[in-house]
Design a protein around this motif. Structure first.
Motif, PDB file in Angstrom:
ATOM      1  N   GLU A 156     120.830  -9.702  44.566  1.00  0.00           N
ATOM      2  CA  GLU A 156     119.613  -8.943  44.982  1.00  0.00           C
ATOM      3  C   GLU A 156     118.486 -10.206  44.778  1.00  0.00           C
ATOM      4  O   GLU A 156     117.633 -10.173  45.616  1.00  0.00           O
ATOM      5  CB  GLU A 156     119.311  -7.893  44.181  1.00  0.00           C
ATOM      6  CG  GLU A 156     118.318  -6.811  44.434  1.00  0.00           C
ATOM      7  CD  GLU A 156     118.042  -5.824  43.658  1.00  0.00           C
ATOM      8  OE1 GLU A 156     118.333  -4.626  44.127  1.00  0.00           O
ATOM      9  OE2 GLU A 156     117.468  -5.893  42.670  1.00  0.00           O
ATOM     10  N   ILE A 160     115.600 -11.679  47.140  1.00  0.00           N
ATOM     11  CA  ILE A 160     114.203 -11.721  47.180  1.00  0.00           C
ATOM     12  C   ILE A 160     113.816 -13.224  46.979  1.00  0.00           C
ATOM     13  O   ILE A 160     112.636 -13.384  47.467  1.00  0.00           O
ATOM     14  CB  ILE A 160     113.689 -11.105  45.758  1.00  0.00           C
ATOM     15  CG1 ILE A 160     114.146  -9.451  45.712  1.00  0.00           C
ATOM     16  CG2 ILE A 160     112.274 -11.579  45.235  1.00  0.00           C
ATOM     17  CD1 ILE A 160     114.104  -8.907  44.435  1.00  0.00           C
ATOM     18  N   GLU A 161     114.603 -14.059  46.575  1.00  0.00           N
ATOM     19  CA  GLU A 161     114.224 -15.328  46.681  1.00  0.00           C
ATOM     20  C   GLU A 161     114.460 -16.307  47.923  1.00  0.00           C
ATOM     21  O   GLU A 161     114.310 -17.451  47.859  1.00  0.00           O
ATOM     22  CB  GLU A 161     114.601 -16.279  45.546  1.00  0.00           C
ATOM     23  CG  GLU A 161     114.202 -15.708  44.204  1.00  0.00           C
ATOM     24  CD  GLU A 161     114.705 -16.427  42.941  1.00  0.00           C
ATOM     25  OE1 GLU A 161     115.596 -17.416  43.092  1.00  0.00           O
ATOM     26  OE2 GLU A 161     114.558 -15.948  41.546  1.00  0.00           O
ATOM     27  N   GLU A 164     112.966 -16.836  53.862  1.00  0.00           N
ATOM     28  CA  GLU A 164     111.849 -15.968  54.439  1.00  0.00           C
ATOM     29  C   GLU A 164     111.059 -15.117  53.772  1.00  0.00           C
ATOM     30  O   GLU A 164     109.820 -14.725  53.995  1.00  0.00           O
ATOM     31  CB  GLU A 164     112.487 -15.245  55.696  1.00  0.00           C
ATOM     32  CG  GLU A 164     113.367 -13.892  55.178  1.00  0.00           C
ATOM     33  CD  GLU A 164     114.653 -14.484  55.129  1.00  0.00           C
ATOM     34  OE1 GLU A 164     115.616 -13.753  55.290  1.00  0.00           O
ATOM     35  OE2 GLU A 164     115.257 -15.784  55.037  1.00  0.00           O
ATOM     36  N   ASN A 165     111.336 -14.713  52.352  1.00  0.00           N
ATOM     37  CA  ASN A 165     110.624 -14.067  51.581  1.00  0.00           C
ATOM     38  C   ASN A 165     109.591 -14.724  50.810  1.00  0.00           C
ATOM     39  O   ASN A 165     108.810 -14.279  50.155  1.00  0.00           O
ATOM     40  CB  ASN A 165     111.457 -13.167  50.895  1.00  0.00           C
ATOM     41  CG  ASN A 165     112.037 -11.880  51.470  1.00  0.00           C
ATOM     42  OD1 ASN A 165     111.356 -11.539  52.374  1.00  0.00           O
ATOM     43  ND2 ASN A 165     113.312 -11.515  51.090  1.00  0.00           N
ATOM     44  N   THR A 166     109.712 -16.229  50.664  1.00  0.00           N
ATOM     45  CA  THR A 166     108.895 -16.833  50.016  1.00  0.00           C
ATOM     46  C   THR A 166     108.142 -17.974  50.652  1.00  0.00           C
ATOM     47  O   THR A 166     107.711 -19.019  50.015  1.00  0.00           O
ATOM     48  CB  THR A 166     109.584 -17.564  48.612  1.00  0.00           C
ATOM     49  OG1 THR A 166     110.803 -18.068  49.319  1.00  0.00           O
ATOM     50  CG2 THR A 166     110.068 -16.557  47.864  1.00  0.00           C
TER      51      THR A 166
END
Lengths: 300, 104
Positions: A156, A160-161, A164-166
């Motif tokens: 997970e 999150i890292e 595309e999320n950072t």
């Protein structure tokens, strides 16, 4: 038979607790509720609502009085860098008057903490080392104590890292990272000339590393492996220890030290202070980064 | 001139503190994380801007103003990013986020 005994026991317990007697049964909870709270001085003198109001006003007044006292104290502090500042006693006088001559750093604080009281600061570095070691012992995860839950959590985290999320974080960190690291190195190397030194510079470096790790996890983990971490930490501590032994040995026996004090104000001056600052800074940066890594992932 | 500067600077700093107080109230007043993040982001930008402007006027020196501008630039770059990242993690990890508000 057993049922009978249980039944009797229950009766006996009820009798001990005051059943079948004239006085009503009072449980401990009821007793506690009936007693006034030790902090409620006004119990019974006012209605419930007014009482709470009095307490609120009282707490606000108390906060204001404390804040006002602290602010007033600040007014009476001596001005920063004033000529007539009190020199507390002869030890302080010695530090202030002879510090530059004897040790050579224009930052008197680093004279005191790294040379006059260098042994004390060495203890602090050892405390950092021990703290990092204890965190490692307690929180380290390897194949023997990694559960399926940990693996799921790690997956997970990776999600999150993921890239595309950072995006926002990565572009900002790319911009800020050189500035933060440069500032950390500046504070480290100028510890003997200006406010700063090993602990603050190391904290800046460590915070920068943590920020970098948040944005580009893999890249940091590649160069900050466990091997590198151990090497830097142990080497810095050994270096500090041997330098301190040398300084104490030559200082206490009146021997000639080959590390001179130099010209106060130059970057290569003040003898051992700058190398020690660098060692302490590396120690602090590694400790901060290790704390973060062990608490978040359980490994470096 | 001195007095006018002191008054204007103090008023600006106090306005900044008022903004900080409003965002603090918002953090406690709102019920849901995303609303709270919105309230707390207010002091990052407007509050710190007003305080820095007031301090620059109070000190009235080029170097102090430059330093304050650097601090403000740092805060304006990092603050919204921190808010964005926290909010993003909340949106990614909260399964029931759609019940509270519409998220893309």
């Amino acid at each position: 038979m057993t049922k009978n005994i249980k039944e009797r026991w229950r009766q006996f317990a009820a009798w001990v607790n005051g059943a079948d007697s004239d006085t009503p049964v009072v449980t401990p909870e009821e007793k506690r509720a009936a007693r006034p709270h030790p902090l409620r001085f006004l119990h019974g003198m006012l209605s419930e609502k007014n009482e709470m109001r009095v307490y609120h006003i009282f707490s606000v007044v108390m906060c204001l009085v404390f804040t006002g006292t602290l602010l007033l104290t600040v007014l009476y502090l001596p001005t920063f860098g004033g000529a007539g500042n009190p020199t507390e006693n002869e030890v302080m006088e010695r530090y202030v008057e002879k510090g530059i001559e004897e040790v050579g750093a224009t930052n008197l604080i680093s004279n005191i903490i790294l040379v006059y009281r260098g042994f004390d600061t060495f203890g602090e570095s050892c405390v950092l080392f021990l703290a990092a070691t204890c965190v490692m012992i307690l929180l380290r995860k390897d194949e023997k104590n990694t559960t399926a839950y940990d693996l799921a959590e790690r997956a997970e985290d990776a999600e999150i890292e993921s890239e595309e999320n950072t995006t926002v974080l990565r572009s900002v960190v790319r911009m800020l990272m050189p500035v933060i690291l440069l500032f950390g190195v500046y504070v480290l190397l100028n510890g003997h000339l200006s406010p700063g030194g090993g602990f603050s510079g190391g904290a800046i470096l460590g915070a920068g590393l943590i920020l970098f790790e948040n944005a580009f996890g893999e890249k940091v983990r590649r160069f900050m492996s466990e091997h590198v971490y151990h090497f830097i930490k142990v080497a810095a501590l050994y270096f500090y220890g041997f330098t301190m032994i040398y300084v104490f040995f030559t200082g206490a026996n009146g021997l000639h030290s080959i590390i001179g004090t130099g010209i106060p104000g130059m970057i290569f001056s003040a003898g051992v202070i700058m190398p020690i600052n660098v060692a302490v800074g590396l120690e602090v940066a590694c400790t901060m980064y290790a704390f973060y890594a062990f608490f978040s992932k359980g490994e470096l | 001139m001195m007095l006018a500067r002191a008054i204007v600077g103090s008023v600006l700093v106090c306005l900044g503190l008022v903004v900080f107080c409003i965002s603090l109230i918002g953090v406690y007043r709102f019920r849901y994380v995303l609303n709270r993040m919105h309230a707390s982001a207010l002091c990052d930008t407007l509050g710190s801007f007003l305080v820095m402007l007031g301090l620059a006027i109070l000190f009235w020196s080029v170097w102090v103003t430059l330093k304050l501008a650097c601090i403000l630039a740092f805060l304006w770059i990092t603050g919204p990013v921190a808010t964005h990242r926290t909010t993003k993690v909340e949106v990614l990890t909260d399964e029931y986020v759609m019940e509270e508000c519409e998220v893309e």
